[in-house]
Design a protein around this motif. Structure first.
Motif, short mmCIF file in Angstrom:
data_model
loop_
_atom_site.label_atom_id
_atom_site.label_comp_id
_atom_site.label_asym_id
_atom_site.label_seq_id
_atom_site.Cartn_x
_atom_site.Cartn_y
_atom_site.Cartn_z
N GLY A 157 0.81 -1.21 0.00
CA GLY A 157 0.00 0.00 0.00
C GLY A 157 0.85 1.27 0.00
N HIS A 158 2.03 1.21 0.64
CA HIS A 158 2.92 2.38 0.68
C HIS A 158 3.65 2.61 -0.63
CE1 HIS A 158 3.11 2.14 5.35
NE2 HIS A 158 2.04 2.76 4.92
N ALA A 159 3.50 1.68 -1.60
CA ALA A 159 4.14 1.87 -2.89
C ALA A 159 3.39 2.87 -3.76
CB ALA A 159 4.27 0.53 -3.61
N ARG A 160 2.31 3.42 -3.25
CA ARG A 160 1.54 4.43 -3.99
C ARG A 160 1.39 5.68 -3.12
NH1 ARG A 160 -0.88 -0.51 -4.61
NH2 ARG A 160 -1.03 -1.32 -6.75
N LEU A 161 1.44 6.84 -3.75
CA LEU A 161 1.27 8.11 -3.06
C LEU A 161 0.04 8.82 -3.61
CD1 LEU A 161 4.86 9.67 -2.80
CD2 LEU A 161 3.51 8.61 -0.99
N ALA A 162 -0.76 9.38 -2.71
CA ALA A 162 -1.94 10.16 -3.08
C ALA A 162 -1.89 11.48 -2.34
CB ALA A 162 -3.22 9.40 -2.76
N ALA A 163 -2.58 12.48 -2.85
CA ALA A 163 -2.60 13.80 -2.22
C ALA A 163 -3.30 13.71 -0.88
CB ALA A 163 -3.32 14.80 -3.13
N PRO A 164 -2.63 14.08 0.20
CA PRO A 164 -3.27 13.99 1.52
C PRO A 164 -4.25 15.11 1.80
CG PRO A 164 -1.04 14.84 1.74
CD PRO A 164 -1.23 14.52 0.28
N PHE A 165 -4.26 16.15 0.96
CA PHE A 165 -5.15 17.29 1.13
C PHE A 165 -5.32 17.97 -0.23
CE2 PHE A 165 -0.91 18.18 2.99
CZ PHE A 165 -0.35 18.84 1.92
N ASP A 166 -6.18 18.97 -0.28
CA ASP A 166 -6.30 19.78 -1.50
C ASP A 166 -4.97 20.49 -1.70
OD1 ASP A 166 -8.88 18.94 -1.76
OD2 ASP A 166 -9.76 20.74 -0.88
N ALA A 167 -4.24 20.12 -2.74
CA ALA A 167 -2.83 20.49 -2.84
C ALA A 167 -2.54 21.26 -4.12
CB ALA A 167 -1.95 19.25 -2.77
N LEU A 168 -1.50 22.06 -4.02
CA LEU A 168 -0.88 22.70 -5.17
C LEU A 168 0.52 22.13 -5.30
CD1 LEU A 168 -0.69 24.90 -7.38
CD2 LEU A 168 0.12 26.47 -5.60
N VAL A 169 0.82 21.52 -6.46
CA VAL A 169 2.12 20.89 -6.66
C VAL A 169 3.16 21.99 -6.84
CG1 VAL A 169 3.47 19.29 -8.05
CG2 VAL A 169 1.03 18.89 -7.68
N ALA A 170 4.07 22.09 -5.88
CA ALA A 170 5.10 23.12 -5.94
C ALA A 170 6.29 22.68 -6.78
CB ALA A 170 5.57 23.48 -4.53
N ALA A 171 6.76 21.43 -6.60
CA ALA A 171 7.95 20.99 -7.34
C ALA A 171 8.04 19.48 -7.31
CB ALA A 171 9.21 21.60 -6.72
N ARG A 172 8.61 18.91 -8.39
CA ARG A 172 8.98 17.50 -8.41
C ARG A 172 10.44 17.41 -7.98
NH1 ARG A 172 6.16 17.70 -13.36
NH2 ARG A 172 8.15 17.89 -14.44
N LEU A 173 10.70 16.55 -7.02
CA LEU A 173 12.04 16.46 -6.43
C LEU A 173 12.79 15.21 -6.86
CD1 LEU A 173 11.11 17.63 -2.82
CD2 LEU A 173 11.86 19.01 -4.76
N ALA A 174 12.16 14.36 -7.65
CA ALA A 174 12.83 13.15 -8.14
C ALA A 174 12.32 12.86 -9.54
CB ALA A 174 12.55 11.96 -7.22
N PRO A 175 13.20 12.38 -10.44
CA PRO A 175 12.76 12.07 -11.81
C PRO A 175 12.07 10.71 -11.87
CG PRO A 175 15.11 11.66 -11.58
CD PRO A 175 14.66 12.22 -10.27
N ALA A 176 11.24 10.55 -12.87
CA ALA A 176 10.57 9.27 -13.07
C ALA A 176 11.60 8.19 -13.40
CB ALA A 176 9.54 9.38 -14.18
N PHE A 177 11.30 6.94 -12.98
CA PHE A 177 12.11 5.74 -13.22
C PHE A 177 13.41 5.74 -12.43
CE2 PHE A 177 9.66 6.49 -17.13
CZ PHE A 177 8.84 5.37 -17.08
N ALA A 178 13.55 6.66 -11.50
CA ALA A 178 14.71 6.65 -10.63
C ALA A 178 14.42 5.75 -9.43
CB ALA A 178 15.05 8.06 -10.16
N PHE A 179 15.48 5.21 -8.83
CA PHE A 179 15.32 4.40 -7.61
C PHE A 179 15.36 5.35 -6.43
CE2 PHE A 179 16.60 1.85 -4.02
CZ PHE A 179 15.85 0.69 -4.19
N VAL A 180 14.33 5.29 -5.59
CA VAL A 180 14.23 6.19 -4.44
C VAL A 180 14.35 5.36 -3.16
CG1 VAL A 180 12.87 7.92 -5.66
CG2 VAL A 180 11.71 6.06 -4.46
#
Length: 360
Positions: A157-180
Protein backbone atom coordinates in the motif's frame (compact mmCIF):
# COMPACT_ATOMS: atom_id res chain seq x y z
CA UNK A 1 51.17 129.01 -29.12
CA UNK A 2 52.10 129.46 -25.48
CA UNK A 3 50.26 127.53 -22.77
CA UNK A 4 50.11 128.56 -19.13
CA UNK A 5 51.76 126.03 -16.79
CA UNK A 6 48.96 126.61 -14.24
CA UNK A 7 46.24 125.58 -16.75
CA UNK A 8 46.19 121.82 -15.95
CA UNK A 9 45.63 122.09 -12.16
CA UNK A 10 42.98 124.71 -12.69
CA UNK A 11 41.09 122.52 -15.17
CA UNK A 12 41.19 119.48 -12.83
CA UNK A 13 39.79 121.52 -9.99
CA UNK A 14 36.97 122.74 -12.19
CA UNK A 15 36.02 119.16 -13.19
CA UNK A 16 36.00 117.97 -9.57
CA UNK A 17 33.75 120.84 -8.54
CA UNK A 18 31.32 120.04 -11.33
CA UNK A 19 31.11 116.37 -10.27
CA UNK A 20 30.42 117.36 -6.66
CA UNK A 21 27.64 119.67 -7.73
CA UNK A 22 26.01 116.96 -9.84
CA UNK A 23 26.18 114.44 -7.01
CA UNK A 24 24.49 116.85 -4.61
CA UNK A 25 21.77 117.53 -7.11
CA UNK A 26 20.97 113.78 -7.78
CA UNK A 27 18.05 112.26 -5.76
CA UNK A 28 19.04 109.78 -3.01
CA UNK A 29 18.91 105.99 -3.89
CA UNK A 30 16.19 104.05 -1.97
CA UNK A 31 16.98 100.33 -1.27
CA UNK A 32 14.22 97.96 -2.56
CA UNK A 33 12.48 95.81 0.05
CA UNK A 34 13.10 92.03 -0.35
CA UNK A 35 10.06 90.02 -1.47
CA UNK A 36 8.26 87.93 1.18
CA UNK A 37 9.81 84.54 1.79
CA UNK A 38 8.18 81.63 -0.05
CA UNK A 39 7.03 78.78 2.19
CA UNK A 40 5.11 75.57 1.63
CA UNK A 41 1.88 75.53 3.59
CA UNK A 42 -0.46 72.88 4.93
CA UNK A 43 -4.06 72.99 6.17
CA UNK A 44 -4.38 70.83 9.28
CA UNK A 45 -6.79 67.91 8.96
CA UNK A 46 -8.98 66.69 11.84
CA UNK A 47 -7.32 63.95 13.91
CA UNK A 48 -7.85 60.48 12.50
CA UNK A 49 -10.03 58.08 14.45
CA UNK A 50 -7.70 55.27 13.45
CA UNK A 51 -3.98 54.93 12.96
CA UNK A 52 -2.98 52.94 9.87
CA UNK A 53 0.22 51.21 8.83
CA UNK A 54 1.09 49.51 5.55
CA UNK A 55 3.26 46.38 5.40
CA UNK A 56 4.74 44.29 2.61
CA UNK A 57 3.45 40.72 2.83
CA UNK A 58 3.37 37.53 0.83
CA UNK A 59 0.89 34.80 0.04
CA UNK A 60 1.53 31.56 1.93
CA UNK A 61 -0.12 28.14 2.00
CA UNK A 62 -1.46 26.70 5.22
CA UNK A 63 1.43 24.25 5.19
CA UNK A 64 4.09 22.92 2.83
CA UNK A 65 4.93 19.22 2.79
CA UNK A 66 7.69 17.20 1.15
CA UNK A 67 5.99 13.94 0.18
CA UNK A 68 8.04 10.71 0.34
CA UNK A 69 7.54 6.95 0.12
CA UNK A 70 7.88 4.94 3.32
CA UNK A 71 9.44 2.13 1.28
CA UNK A 72 12.16 2.07 -1.37
CA UNK A 73 11.85 1.05 -4.99
CA UNK A 74 11.87 2.15 -8.61
CA UNK A 75 9.62 5.13 -9.42
CA UNK A 76 7.50 4.07 -12.39
CA UNK A 77 4.79 6.75 -12.27
CA UNK A 78 4.91 10.45 -11.33
CA UNK A 79 1.68 12.06 -12.47
CA UNK A 80 1.93 15.47 -10.78
CA UNK A 81 2.55 18.47 -13.05
CA UNK A 82 4.14 21.41 -11.29
CA UNK A 83 1.61 24.14 -10.59
CA UNK A 84 -1.38 21.77 -10.79
CA UNK A 85 -4.11 22.00 -8.18
CA UNK A 86 -5.23 18.54 -7.08
CA UNK A 87 -8.06 17.37 -4.86
CA UNK A 88 -7.38 15.28 -1.77
CA UNK A 89 -6.95 11.58 -2.65
CA UNK A 90 -5.69 12.18 -6.21
CA UNK A 91 -2.99 9.56 -7.15
CA UNK A 92 0.40 11.22 -7.50
CA UNK A 93 3.20 8.65 -7.79
CA UNK A 94 3.77 4.89 -7.75
CA UNK A 95 6.68 2.52 -7.27
CA UNK A 96 7.16 -0.75 -9.14
CA UNK A 97 4.66 -2.96 -7.32
CA UNK A 98 6.02 -6.35 -8.47
CA UNK A 99 8.54 -6.84 -5.61
CA UNK A 100 5.92 -5.93 -3.02
CA UNK A 101 3.31 -8.24 -4.56
CA UNK A 102 5.81 -11.14 -4.44
CA UNK A 103 6.51 -10.33 -0.81
CA UNK A 104 2.78 -10.49 -0.07
CA UNK A 105 2.50 -13.88 -1.84
CA UNK A 106 5.43 -15.30 0.19
CA UNK A 107 3.90 -14.04 3.41
CA UNK A 108 0.56 -15.65 2.54
CA UNK A 109 2.23 -19.02 1.86
CA UNK A 110 4.23 -18.77 5.07
CA UNK A 111 1.09 -18.05 7.07
CA UNK A 112 -0.76 -20.97 5.48
CA UNK A 113 2.12 -23.32 6.38
CA UNK A 114 2.29 -21.93 9.93
CA UNK A 115 -1.44 -22.50 10.41
CA UNK A 116 -1.10 -26.14 9.23
CA UNK A 117 1.83 -26.72 11.60
CA UNK A 118 -0.13 -25.24 14.48
CA UNK A 119 -3.15 -27.39 13.67
CA UNK A 120 -1.07 -30.60 13.71
CA UNK A 121 0.79 -29.64 16.88
CA UNK A 122 -2.42 -28.78 18.69
CA UNK A 123 -4.04 -32.11 17.69
CA UNK A 124 -1.01 -34.10 18.88
CA UNK A 125 -0.92 -32.18 22.14
CA UNK A 126 -4.59 -32.97 22.81
CA UNK A 127 -3.85 -36.69 22.26
CA UNK A 128 -0.73 -36.50 24.45
CA UNK A 129 1.29 -37.58 21.45
CA UNK A 130 3.41 -34.40 21.60
CA UNK A 131 4.29 -31.85 24.23
CA UNK A 132 2.17 -28.78 24.88
CA UNK A 133 5.26 -26.58 24.44
CA UNK A 134 5.54 -27.67 20.82
CA UNK A 135 1.95 -26.57 20.21
CA UNK A 136 2.68 -23.22 21.84
CA UNK A 137 5.73 -22.73 19.60
CA UNK A 138 3.60 -23.49 16.55
CA UNK A 139 1.03 -20.90 17.69
CA UNK A 140 3.78 -18.27 18.03
CA UNK A 141 5.10 -19.10 14.55
CA UNK A 142 1.58 -18.73 13.16
CA UNK A 143 1.15 -15.32 14.80
CA UNK A 144 4.52 -14.14 13.48
CA UNK A 145 3.56 -15.24 9.97
CA UNK A 146 0.32 -13.28 10.26
CA UNK A 147 2.27 -10.14 11.26
CA UNK A 148 4.67 -10.65 8.36
CA UNK A 149 1.72 -10.83 5.95
CA UNK A 150 0.26 -7.64 7.43
CA UNK A 151 3.57 -5.83 7.00
CA UNK A 152 3.91 -7.06 3.39
CA UNK A 153 0.44 -5.80 2.52
CA UNK A 154 1.17 -2.48 4.23
CA UNK A 155 4.40 -2.12 2.23
CA UNK A 156 2.42 -2.77 -0.97
CA UNK A 157 0.00 0.00 0.00
CA UNK A 158 2.92 2.38 0.68
CA UNK A 159 4.14 1.87 -2.89
CA UNK A 160 1.54 4.43 -3.99
CA UNK A 161 1.27 8.11 -3.06
CA UNK A 162 -1.94 10.16 -3.08
CA UNK A 163 -2.60 13.80 -2.22
CA UNK A 164 -3.27 13.99 1.52
CA UNK A 165 -5.15 17.29 1.13
CA UNK A 166 -6.30 19.78 -1.50
CA UNK A 167 -2.83 20.49 -2.84
CA UNK A 168 -0.88 22.70 -5.17
CA UNK A 169 2.12 20.89 -6.66
CA UNK A 170 5.10 23.12 -5.94
CA UNK A 171 7.95 20.99 -7.34
CA UNK A 172 8.98 17.50 -8.41
CA UNK A 173 12.04 16.46 -6.43
CA UNK A 174 12.83 13.15 -8.14
CA UNK A 175 12.76 12.07 -11.81
CA UNK A 176 10.57 9.27 -13.07
CA UNK A 177 12.11 5.74 -13.22
CA UNK A 178 14.71 6.65 -10.63
CA UNK A 179 15.32 4.40 -7.61
CA UNK A 180 14.23 6.19 -4.44
CA UNK A 181 15.12 5.36 -0.86
CA UNK A 182 12.59 5.23 1.97
CA UNK A 183 11.95 8.77 3.18
CA UNK A 184 13.44 10.42 0.08
CA UNK A 185 11.22 13.36 -0.95
CA UNK A 186 9.76 13.08 -4.45
CA UNK A 187 7.15 15.88 -4.42
CA UNK A 188 6.63 19.21 -2.62
CA UNK A 189 3.00 20.11 -2.02
CA UNK A 190 1.29 23.23 -0.69
CA UNK A 191 -1.75 22.70 1.50
CA UNK A 192 -4.30 25.05 -0.11
CA UNK A 193 -7.16 24.25 2.24
CA UNK A 194 -6.44 27.71 3.69
CA UNK A 195 -4.53 30.55 2.01
CA UNK A 196 -2.72 32.99 4.28
CA UNK A 197 -1.04 36.36 4.04
CA UNK A 198 2.15 36.63 6.10
CA UNK A 199 4.04 39.80 7.01
CA UNK A 200 6.72 40.89 9.48
CA UNK A 201 5.65 43.23 12.31
CA UNK A 202 8.50 45.31 13.81
CA UNK A 203 8.94 45.15 17.55
CA UNK A 204 8.38 48.89 18.08
CA UNK A 205 5.03 48.74 16.26
CA UNK A 206 4.00 45.66 18.23
CA UNK A 207 4.73 47.62 21.39
CA UNK A 208 2.68 50.53 20.06
CA UNK A 209 -0.30 48.37 19.05
CA UNK A 210 -0.26 46.18 22.14
CA UNK A 211 -2.87 43.50 21.50
CA UNK A 212 -2.71 42.57 17.82
CA UNK A 213 -6.22 41.12 18.02
CA UNK A 214 -7.71 44.62 18.26
CA UNK A 215 -6.25 45.62 14.89
CA UNK A 216 -8.24 45.41 11.65
CA UNK A 217 -6.37 43.99 8.67
CA UNK A 218 -7.14 44.23 4.96
CA UNK A 219 -5.09 43.05 2.00
CA UNK A 220 -4.49 44.71 -1.35
CA UNK A 221 -3.93 41.89 -3.84
CA UNK A 222 -2.80 41.98 -7.47
CA UNK A 223 -5.79 41.71 -9.77
CA UNK A 224 -8.33 42.27 -6.97
CA UNK A 225 -9.94 45.70 -7.05
CA UNK A 226 -11.40 46.04 -3.55
CA UNK A 227 -9.40 45.53 -0.33
CA UNK A 228 -9.92 42.05 1.10
CA UNK A 229 -10.63 41.65 4.85
CA UNK A 230 -8.27 39.31 6.66
CA UNK A 231 -8.69 37.16 9.77
CA UNK A 232 -5.91 36.95 12.33
CA UNK A 233 -4.63 33.37 12.61
CA UNK A 234 -1.54 33.67 14.80
CA UNK A 235 1.51 35.73 15.65
CA UNK A 236 4.81 33.99 16.16
CA UNK A 237 5.90 34.63 19.75
CA UNK A 238 9.58 34.68 18.85
CA UNK A 239 11.38 37.62 17.29
CA UNK A 240 13.57 37.28 14.22
CA UNK A 241 17.22 37.49 15.27
CA UNK A 242 18.21 39.87 12.49
CA UNK A 243 15.27 42.22 11.96
CA UNK A 244 13.73 41.92 15.44
CA UNK A 245 10.34 41.35 13.86
CA UNK A 246 7.41 39.06 14.63
CA UNK A 247 5.69 37.00 11.93
CA UNK A 248 1.94 37.62 11.70
CA UNK A 249 -0.27 35.15 9.81
CA UNK A 250 -3.66 36.25 8.43
CA UNK A 251 -6.21 34.12 6.57
CA UNK A 252 -7.96 35.08 3.32
CA UNK A 253 -11.68 34.42 2.87
CA UNK A 254 -12.41 31.13 1.12
CA UNK A 255 -14.05 32.85 -1.85
CA UNK A 256 -10.88 34.87 -2.53
CA UNK A 257 -8.48 32.04 -1.69
CA UNK A 258 -9.70 30.02 -4.69
CA UNK A 259 -8.29 32.62 -7.08
CA UNK A 260 -5.65 30.73 -9.15
CA UNK A 261 -3.42 33.83 -9.20
CA UNK A 262 -2.87 33.64 -5.45
CA UNK A 263 0.04 31.23 -5.28
CA UNK A 264 2.49 30.94 -2.38
CA UNK A 265 5.22 33.55 -2.65
CA UNK A 266 3.10 36.15 -4.49
CA UNK A 267 3.29 39.66 -3.06
CA UNK A 268 0.52 41.36 -1.12
CA UNK A 269 0.12 44.63 0.78
CA UNK A 270 -1.35 44.52 4.27
CA UNK A 271 -2.99 47.61 5.79
CA UNK A 272 -3.42 47.48 9.57
CA UNK A 273 -5.78 49.89 11.35
CA UNK A 274 -5.98 50.40 15.11
CA UNK A 275 -8.01 52.92 17.10
CA UNK A 276 -6.01 56.12 17.69
CA UNK A 277 -5.19 56.34 21.40
CA UNK A 278 -3.14 59.55 21.55
CA UNK A 279 -4.93 62.91 21.02
CA UNK A 280 -3.54 65.49 18.65
CA UNK A 281 -3.21 66.49 15.01
CA UNK A 282 -0.51 65.00 12.79
CA UNK A 283 2.08 67.47 11.44
CA UNK A 284 5.32 66.94 9.50
CA UNK A 285 8.61 67.30 11.33
CA UNK A 286 9.60 70.18 9.02
CA UNK A 287 6.74 72.31 10.44
CA UNK A 288 8.03 72.21 14.01
CA UNK A 289 10.44 74.83 15.35
CA UNK A 290 11.95 75.20 18.81
CA UNK A 291 12.70 78.30 20.84
CA UNK A 292 15.46 79.22 23.29
CA UNK A 293 13.72 77.22 26.02
CA UNK A 294 13.36 74.19 23.70
CA UNK A 295 9.62 74.76 23.54
CA UNK A 296 7.94 73.61 20.33
CA UNK A 297 5.88 75.87 18.11
CA UNK A 298 4.24 76.17 14.71
CA UNK A 299 3.84 79.18 12.44
CA UNK A 300 0.17 79.87 11.69
CA UNK A 301 -0.68 82.00 8.64
CA UNK A 302 -3.05 84.95 8.87
CA UNK A 303 -4.48 86.86 5.93
CA UNK A 304 -4.15 86.52 2.19
CA UNK A 305 -1.11 87.21 -0.01
CA UNK A 306 1.20 88.17 1.53
CA UNK A 307 0.23 86.35 4.73
CA UNK A 308 1.61 87.02 8.19
CA UNK A 309 3.26 84.13 10.06
CA UNK A 310 2.38 84.01 13.77
CA UNK A 311 4.25 81.77 16.16
CA UNK A 312 1.92 79.37 18.03
CA UNK A 313 3.27 77.27 20.95
CA UNK A 314 2.18 73.62 20.82
CA UNK A 315 2.60 70.41 22.77
CA UNK A 316 4.25 67.60 20.79
CA UNK A 317 3.88 63.84 21.23
CA UNK A 318 5.56 61.04 19.31
CA UNK A 319 5.55 57.29 19.93
CA UNK A 320 7.78 56.28 17.07
CA UNK A 321 10.11 59.26 16.71
CA UNK A 322 9.06 59.73 13.08
CA UNK A 323 5.38 60.75 13.35
CA UNK A 324 4.39 63.79 15.43
CA UNK A 325 1.07 64.77 17.02
CA UNK A 326 0.53 68.29 18.34
CA UNK A 327 -1.98 69.95 20.64
CA UNK A 328 -2.60 73.68 20.77
CA UNK A 329 -3.94 74.23 17.26
CA UNK A 330 -7.32 73.45 15.77
CA UNK A 331 -8.18 71.65 12.51
CA UNK A 332 -8.54 73.87 9.45
CA UNK A 333 -5.67 76.18 10.42
CA UNK A 334 -3.05 76.84 7.73
CA UNK A 335 0.54 76.41 8.93
CA UNK A 336 4.02 76.67 7.46
CA UNK A 337 4.84 73.06 6.56
CA UNK A 338 8.32 73.57 5.06
CA UNK A 339 10.69 76.49 5.49
CA UNK A 340 9.59 77.25 9.06
CA UNK A 341 13.21 77.53 10.21
CA UNK A 342 13.60 80.65 7.99
CA UNK A 343 10.49 82.40 9.35
CA UNK A 344 10.22 84.74 12.32
CA UNK A 345 7.13 85.82 14.26
CA UNK A 346 5.16 88.49 12.39
CA UNK A 347 7.05 88.03 9.13
CA UNK A 348 5.25 88.41 5.80
CA UNK A 349 5.39 85.26 3.70
CA UNK A 350 3.93 84.04 0.43
CA UNK A 351 2.59 80.60 -0.34
CA UNK A 352 4.80 78.52 -2.61
CA UNK A 353 2.65 76.67 -5.13
CA UNK A 354 5.38 75.25 -7.33
CA UNK A 355 7.04 76.32 -10.53
CA UNK A 356 4.90 78.06 -13.15
CA UNK A 357 5.93 77.88 -16.82
CA UNK A 358 4.58 80.51 -19.19
CA UNK A 359 4.23 79.47 -22.83
CA UNK A 360 4.72 82.20 -25.48
Amino acid sequence: MRQDRQGFPAAAAAVAGLALALSLAAPPTIAAEPPPAAVRTLVLEPPAAQATRRFFGRIAARDTLDLAFEVGGRLVSLDAPQGARLAAGTPLAELDAAPFERAVARAELALAQAERDFSRAATLAERDAASRARADDAATARDLAALALEEAREALGHARLAAPFDALVAARLAPAFAFVEPGQAVLRLHDMSRVDVVFELPERLLTEIGDVARARFVAELPGVVAPVPLTLVEIRAEADRIGQTFTVTLALPDAVARDPRLVPGASASVVASVPADAPGIAVPASALVSGPNRDAALFVLEGEEPAIARRRPVTVRSKTGTGFLVEGVEPGVEIVAAGAHRVSDGQAVRRWTGLVVEER
